[in-house]
Design an enzyme around this catalytic site. Sequence first.
Site, PDB file in Angstrom:
ATOM      1  N   SER A 158       0.857  -1.184   0.000  1.00  0.00           N
ATOM      2  CA  SER A 158       0.000   0.000   0.000  1.00  0.00           C
ATOM      3  C   SER A 158       0.888   1.227   0.000  1.00  0.00           C
ATOM      4  O   SER A 158       2.009   1.202   0.517  1.00  0.00           O
ATOM      5  CB  SER A 158      -0.885   0.021   1.249  1.00  0.00           C
ATOM      6  OG  SER A 158      -1.498   1.286   1.417  1.00  0.00           O
ATOM      7  N   TYR A 182      -1.553  -0.579  10.240  1.00  0.00           N
ATOM      8  CA  TYR A 182      -1.603  -0.963   8.828  1.00  0.00           C
ATOM      9  C   TYR A 182      -0.345  -0.501   8.105  1.00  0.00           C
ATOM     10  O   TYR A 182       0.227  -1.235   7.294  1.00  0.00           O
ATOM     11  CB  TYR A 182      -2.849  -0.348   8.201  1.00  0.00           C
ATOM     12  CG  TYR A 182      -3.068  -0.685   6.745  1.00  0.00           C
ATOM     13  CD1 TYR A 182      -3.498  -1.955   6.362  1.00  0.00           C
ATOM     14  CD2 TYR A 182      -2.876   0.268   5.758  1.00  0.00           C
ATOM     15  CE1 TYR A 182      -3.718  -2.261   5.028  1.00  0.00           C
ATOM     16  CE2 TYR A 182      -3.101  -0.034   4.420  1.00  0.00           C
ATOM     17  CZ  TYR A 182      -3.522  -1.300   4.063  1.00  0.00           C
ATOM     18  OH  TYR A 182      -3.736  -1.592   2.744  1.00  0.00           O
TER      19      TYR A 182
END
Length: 243
Positions: free
Chosen positions: A145, A158
Amino acid sequence: MSKRVAVVTGGYGVLGGAIASGLARAGDAVVILGRRAEPAEAKAVAIRKAGGDASVLIADVRDAEQLRAARERLLTERGRVDILVNAAGGNVARARSDERPVFDVPADAMDEVLRLNLHGTLIPSLVFGETMGRQASGCIVNISSMAARRALSGVLGYTIAKAGVEGLTAWFFVTEQNRAVLLNPDGSYTARARAIIAQTPMGRFGKPEEIVGAVQWLCGDAASFVTGVVLPVDGGFSVSSGV
C-alpha cells in the site's frame, strides 16, 4: 503466458478479485484462497462463466497448518503451483485512530492488523514458496500500500504491516477497507481523499483493473529477471512533491 497454476489469496476481494480475473483471462488456472467459502466459490463460478479455469482452497492465510493442507490438496489436484499473489489483507476497524488518540488503540488490535497483513503475506509465501523452490520455478507478488511509503494518519498498524510487506509491490486504490474514509455516500470525495488527490499527478484514484497488467507482467516471462523491486501503481502519488 502459458497456462500455469496461480494462487490468489483474498481472491474474492476488490483487488484480489480483479487480479484473479485478470490472470484467468491471461490463460492461467486460478485458485481462489481464503477463509470464506461462499464468496470464494462465487468468484470461482464467475471466472468459469467467463470461460476461465478457477477452483477454490479454503484456508486462513495466518495459519501455516491450514495453508500446508491447502497446498497438498492443490498439488494433488493440479500437480504444481507457479504463481502466488498475496492479496489478502486490509485494515481492522478497531485499530484505526482517525477520531481518537493513537494511544487509545488496543495493543491486540495492532497485533491483529500485523497478523492479517504481514504474517498473512509471509506465511503463504513460505508455504507455497517451498514448493516453488522444489520446482526451481515460480513467482510471488505481494500487495502492499502507498501507506507503507507515505505515512497516512489513523492507520499506524496498517502502515507498519505494509511497510514489512513492501519487498515487491506498493499500490494505492479505493477498496472496501478504505472506501468510507475516501468516498462520501453520494460518491464524492471526502476531505481526506481530496488531500490525497492533490498529491496525485493523475488527479484520481486507481481502478482495480489497472493493477492487472502489472501483475501479469510480474508473473510473465518478460519479468523473469525482475526481483526485489517496489512497483508503485499509484498515479504518481509516490513521486509527487506537491510543488
